[in-house]
Design a protein around this motif. Structure first.
Motif, PDB file in Angstrom:
ATOM      1  N   HIS A  55       0.812  -1.216   0.000  1.00  0.00           N
ATOM      2  CA  HIS A  55       0.000   0.000   0.000  1.00  0.00           C
ATOM      3  C   HIS A  55       0.845   1.266   0.000  1.00  0.00           C
ATOM      4  CE1 HIS A  55      -2.907  -3.077   0.878  1.00  0.00           C
ATOM      5  NE2 HIS A  55      -3.858  -2.227   0.567  1.00  0.00           N
ATOM      6  N   GLY A 129      -5.526   3.428   0.976  1.00  0.00           N
ATOM      7  CA  GLY A 129      -4.275   2.721   1.264  1.00  0.00           C
ATOM      8  C   GLY A 129      -4.300   2.009   2.598  1.00  0.00           C
ATOM      9  N   MET A 130      -3.210   2.153   3.338  1.00  0.00           N
ATOM     10  CA  MET A 130      -3.031   1.479   4.628  1.00  0.00           C
ATOM     11  C   MET A 130      -3.813   2.213   5.721  1.00  0.00           C
ATOM     12  SD  MET A 130       0.560   1.399   6.786  1.00  0.00           S
ATOM     13  CE  MET A 130       0.568   3.180   7.108  1.00  0.00           C
ATOM     14  N   SER A 131      -4.697   1.509   6.425  1.00  0.00           N
ATOM     15  CA  SER A 131      -5.506   2.174   7.467  1.00  0.00           C
ATOM     16  C   SER A 131      -4.658   2.719   8.614  1.00  0.00           C
ATOM     17  CB  SER A 131      -6.523   1.192   8.050  1.00  0.00           C
ATOM     18  OG  SER A 131      -7.372   0.704   7.061  1.00  0.00           O
ATOM     19  N   PRO A 169     -10.114  -3.570   5.399  1.00  0.00           N
ATOM     20  CA  PRO A 169      -9.418  -3.656   6.680  1.00  0.00           C
ATOM     21  C   PRO A 169     -10.214  -3.064   7.840  1.00  0.00           C
ATOM     22  CG  PRO A 169      -8.501  -1.903   5.344  1.00  0.00           C
ATOM     23  CD  PRO A 169      -9.512  -2.591   4.486  1.00  0.00           C
ATOM     24  N   LEU A 184      -3.922  -1.985  15.683  1.00  0.00           N
ATOM     25  CA  LEU A 184      -4.355  -3.203  14.988  1.00  0.00           C
ATOM     26  C   LEU A 184      -4.919  -2.776  13.638  1.00  0.00           C
ATOM     27  CD1 LEU A 184      -4.908  -6.296  15.069  1.00  0.00           C
ATOM     28  CD2 LEU A 184      -7.198  -5.722  15.869  1.00  0.00           C
ATOM     29  N   MET A 186      -5.965  -4.800  10.192  1.00  0.00           N
ATOM     30  CA  MET A 186      -5.988  -6.132   9.574  1.00  0.00           C
ATOM     31  C   MET A 186      -7.117  -6.319   8.572  1.00  0.00           C
ATOM     32  SD  MET A 186      -7.560  -8.343  12.668  1.00  0.00           S
ATOM     33  CE  MET A 186      -9.049  -8.934  11.875  1.00  0.00           C
ATOM     34  N   ALA A 191      -4.946 -13.162   3.820  1.00  0.00           N
ATOM     35  CA  ALA A 191      -3.918 -12.163   3.479  1.00  0.00           C
ATOM     36  C   ALA A 191      -4.586 -11.024   2.716  1.00  0.00           C
ATOM     37  CB  ALA A 191      -2.837 -12.787   2.611  1.00  0.00           C
ATOM     38  N   PHE A 316       3.305  -6.774  20.277  1.00  0.00           N
ATOM     39  CA  PHE A 316       2.027  -6.090  20.466  1.00  0.00           C
ATOM     40  C   PHE A 316       1.492  -5.757  19.066  1.00  0.00           C
ATOM     41  CE2 PHE A 316      -0.237  -2.383  22.674  1.00  0.00           C
ATOM     42  CZ  PHE A 316      -0.924  -3.197  23.563  1.00  0.00           C
ATOM     43  N   GLY A 318       0.814  -3.976  15.878  1.00  0.00           N
ATOM     44  CA  GLY A 318       1.439  -2.764  15.324  1.00  0.00           C
ATOM     45  C   GLY A 318       2.927  -2.679  15.578  1.00  0.00           C
ATOM     46  N   ILE A 320       5.441  -4.893  15.084  1.00  0.00           N
ATOM     47  CA  ILE A 320       6.337  -5.374  14.014  1.00  0.00           C
ATOM     48  C   ILE A 320       6.536  -4.261  12.981  1.00  0.00           C
ATOM     49  CG2 ILE A 320       6.386  -6.944  11.998  1.00  0.00           C
ATOM     50  CD1 ILE A 320       5.423  -9.150  13.749  1.00  0.00           C
ATOM     51  N   GLU A 321       5.443  -3.572  12.667  1.00  0.00           N
ATOM     52  CA  GLU A 321       5.514  -2.502  11.667  1.00  0.00           C
ATOM     53  C   GLU A 321       6.335  -1.317  12.208  1.00  0.00           C
ATOM     54  OE1 GLU A 321       2.752  -4.139  12.518  1.00  0.00           O
ATOM     55  OE2 GLU A 321       1.913  -4.950  10.672  1.00  0.00           O
TER      56      GLU A 321
HETATM   57  N1  LIG Z   1      -7.741   0.314   1.883  1.00  0.00           N
HETATM   58  C1  LIG Z   1      -8.067  -0.920   1.573  1.00  0.00           C
HETATM   59  O1  LIG Z   1      -9.052  -1.155   0.873  1.00  0.00           O
HETATM   60  C2  LIG Z   1      -7.246  -2.077   2.085  1.00  0.00           C
HETATM   61  C3  LIG Z   1      -7.678  -3.373   1.814  1.00  0.00           C
HETATM   62  C4  LIG Z   1      -6.953  -4.438   2.337  1.00  0.00           C
HETATM   63  C5  LIG Z   1      -5.806  -4.207   3.107  1.00  0.00           C
HETATM   64  N2  LIG Z   1      -5.411  -2.923   3.325  1.00  0.00           N
HETATM   65  C6  LIG Z   1      -4.192  -2.683   4.146  1.00  0.00           C
HETATM   66  O2  LIG Z   1      -3.278  -3.759   3.965  1.00  0.00           O
HETATM   67  C7  LIG Z   1      -2.474  -3.861   5.107  1.00  0.00           C
HETATM   68  C8  LIG Z   1      -2.164  -5.309   5.368  1.00  0.00           C
HETATM   69  O3  LIG Z   1      -3.261  -6.003   5.994  1.00  0.00           O
HETATM   70  P1  LIG Z   1      -3.035  -7.485   6.561  1.00  0.00           P
HETATM   71  O4  LIG Z   1      -4.275  -7.960   7.174  1.00  0.00           O
HETATM   72  O5  LIG Z   1      -2.379  -8.315   5.507  1.00  0.00           O
HETATM   73  O6  LIG Z   1      -1.944  -7.195   7.698  1.00  0.00           O
HETATM   74  P2  LIG Z   1      -1.057  -8.242   8.508  1.00  0.00           P
HETATM   75  O7  LIG Z   1      -1.653  -9.599   8.457  1.00  0.00           O
HETATM   76  O8  LIG Z   1       0.348  -8.076   8.087  1.00  0.00           O
HETATM   77  O9  LIG Z   1      -1.199  -7.668  10.002  1.00  0.00           O
HETATM   78  C9  LIG Z   1      -2.462  -7.576  10.625  1.00  0.00           C
HETATM   79  C10 LIG Z   1      -2.293  -7.094  12.059  1.00  0.00           C
HETATM   80  O10 LIG Z   1      -1.677  -8.112  12.849  1.00  0.00           O
HETATM   81  C11 LIG Z   1      -0.553  -7.598  13.517  1.00  0.00           C
HETATM   82  N3  LIG Z   1       0.465  -8.643  13.523  1.00  0.00           N
HETATM   83  C12 LIG Z   1       1.003  -9.264  12.439  1.00  0.00           C
HETATM   84  N4  LIG Z   1       1.895 -10.178  12.837  1.00  0.00           N
HETATM   85  C13 LIG Z   1       1.913 -10.142  14.199  1.00  0.00           C
HETATM   86  C14 LIG Z   1       2.616 -10.860  15.220  1.00  0.00           C
HETATM   87  N5  LIG Z   1       3.508 -11.794  14.914  1.00  0.00           N
HETATM   88  N6  LIG Z   1       2.364 -10.562  16.509  1.00  0.00           N
HETATM   89  C15 LIG Z   1       1.459  -9.612  16.834  1.00  0.00           C
HETATM   90  N7  LIG Z   1       0.757  -8.897  15.924  1.00  0.00           N
HETATM   91  C16 LIG Z   1       0.989  -9.160  14.633  1.00  0.00           C
HETATM   92  C17 LIG Z   1      -0.084  -6.405  12.734  1.00  0.00           C
HETATM   93  O11 LIG Z   1       0.593  -5.482  13.562  1.00  0.00           O
HETATM   94  C18 LIG Z   1      -1.402  -5.845  12.211  1.00  0.00           C
HETATM   95  O12 LIG Z   1      -1.978  -4.990  13.153  1.00  0.00           O
HETATM   96  C19 LIG Z   1      -3.169  -3.082   6.196  1.00  0.00           C
HETATM   97  O13 LIG Z   1      -2.402  -1.913   6.442  1.00  0.00           O
HETATM   98  C20 LIG Z   1      -4.515  -2.698   5.614  1.00  0.00           C
HETATM   99  O14 LIG Z   1      -4.995  -1.439   6.044  1.00  0.00           O
HETATM  100  C21 LIG Z   1      -6.100  -1.868   2.841  1.00  0.00           C
END
Ligand SMILES: NC(=O)c1ccc[n+]([C@@H]2O[C@H](COP(=O)([O-])OP(=O)(O)OC[C@H]3O[C@@H](n4cnc5c(N)ncnc54)[C@H](O)[C@@H]3O)[C@@H](O)[C@H]2O)c1
Length: 359
Positions: A55, A129-131, A169, A184, A186, A191, A316, A318, A320-321
């Motif tokens: 994103h 984009g990224m929330s 998300p 958070l 997700m 994925a 916690f 968020g 990792i990011e």
């Molecule tokens: N705007 C849109 O339409 C849209 C659509 C889909 C996704 N997105 C964006 O894509 C991004 C990716 O989404 P995702 O679901 O693939 O994210 P992700 O699976 O990488 O992470 C989801 C959440 O889990 C937490 N997390 C991940 N691994 C962890 C761990 N090992 N321990 C603890 N917490 C952990 C992360 O900090 C995050 O808050 C997000 O930023 C989302 O906003 C945007």
């Protein structure tokens, strides 16, 4: 994110400043006013910094394609209307979702400072984009927040096989004291769909539990997955969360819903995305220091929890990011050659400078 970081020598590195400058220039070259280009570019670079490469500035070509096809208005300025003292509506006027969400969360935070809570519904918007950048905006104002959006069909509802709901998300956040804030963010699929676009761009395979192909078979081919459907996380629970995003962001706002949001890569018609934003003052029920201490205690309890076998560290939400951001602020953001070429192609079309790479 982590696979990239392990193999960063295969990648070109770009500083966050250069990523933002590149995006700003290309956006301005495509008719986006300078102030707005800065807001959008900052949000995109924030995603790259946090390791949410799906994103970040790689999305520029898809956004520009929408401008060129005249389905996204580069000059649109979102308009805010108060409905009650703590409720507002933003009409994005088919401009960038980043601008509407930024205005919406700014207003939600202002209302929360006075009334304890601020709620903003956004209509006629586009992909933001990224929330997490919207959550971070609220955290910077000392606010807790909820950030919802709907998106184009990519996911079947539980029991269905057609794309109907978005991989939309669900995001929420809270500031802490000395500890890392809670963020958070997700997607309700196994994925995010952007990870499939990224794998396709980079010529990589995807894990077989992410998506089905058009015939309903599991696939590790990103192109075949994009013809099929994403799989919801947790079966009916992931599908339920996606419907929830549509209720709050689509039905409530007056935007498209029930499978009618346009895909951001489909430059045929306006996307008509809806968002739903809430800011909450954290010291409503106790003083601010107590709240922060309680958040810090929660953080310590979570990361200090006894680990399961083969786990080296507990994070916690968020965190990792945030660790990635600290690393990339110093070492730069990795891009593959094909991505740099695509970005430079956009720069060339409008006479902007090529993106600056440092390695
Ligand atoms: N705007 C849109 O339409 C849209 C659509 C889909 C996704 N997105 C964006 O894509 C991004 C990716 O989404 P995702 O679901 O693939 O994210 P992700 O699976 O990488 O992470 C989801 C959440 O889990 C937490 N997390 C991940 N691994 C962890 C761990 N090992 N321990 C603890 N917490 C952990 C992360 O900090 C995050 O808050 C997000 O930023 C989302 O906003 C945007």
């Amino acid at each position: 994110m982590s696979d990239l970081d392990k193999a960063e020598d295969k990648y070109y590195l770009v500083s966050a400043t250069d990523a933002q400058l590149y995006a700003e220039d290309v956006l301005k070259g495509n008719g986006v006013p300078a102030n707005n280009a800065t807001i959008i570019a900052k949000c995109l670079a924030a995603a790259d910094l946090r390791g949410v490469d799906t994103h970040g500035i790689n999305r520029i070509p898809s956004y520009i394609a929408r401008i060129r096809q005249r389905v996204l208005d580069p000059t649109a300025q979102p308009e805010l209307k108060h409905i009650t003292p703590c409720v507002a509506q933003v009409d994005a006027k088919n401009g960038f979702g980043f601008l509407a969400a930024e205005l919406g969360m700014r207003s939600a935070c202002e209302m929360a400072k006075t009334f304890g809570i601020g709620m903003v519904s956004v209509k006629h918007s586009n992909h933001f984009g990224m929330s997490a950048w919207v959550i971070q905006q609220a955290i910077d104002e000392g606010m807790m927040s909820l950030v919802f959006t709907n998106s184009s069909p990519a996911l079947p509802v539980w029991g269905g096989k057609e794309k109907l709901m978005g991989v939309s998300p669900i995001a929420c956040g809270a500031p802490a004291g000395k500890a890392k804030p809670f963020i958070l963010d997700m997607a309700p699929s196994v994925a995010a769909r952007g990870k499939i676009y990224k794998a396709k761009r980079r010529g990589e395979r995807i894990p077989p539990d992410w998506a089905l192909d058009a015939e309903g078979n599991r696939t590790d081919d990103p192109a075949a997955a994009l013809e099929g459907v994403m799989l919801p996380m947790g079966g009916p629970k992931g599908s339920g969360l996606s419907i929830m995003m549509d209720v709050f962001s689509g039905v409530l706002s007056g935007s498209a819903f029930a499978g009618h949001v346009t895909n951001p890569y489909d430059p045929c018609k306006p996307a008509n995305v809806g968002h739903f934003l809430i800011a909450i003052k954290p010291d409503l029920f106790m003083d601010s220091e107590d709240f922060k201490e309680r958040m810090d205690y929660l953080y310590q309890r979570v990361v200090g929890s006894e680990r399961m076998a083969d786990v080296d560290k507990i994070y916690f939400p968020g965190e990792i990011e945030q660790v990635c951001e600290e690393k990339r602020r110093v070492g730069g953001i990795p891009f593959v050659e094909a991505e740099i070429q695509a970005l430079n192609g956009e720069a060339k079309r409008v006479g902007a400078k090529h993106i600056r790479v440092s390695g």
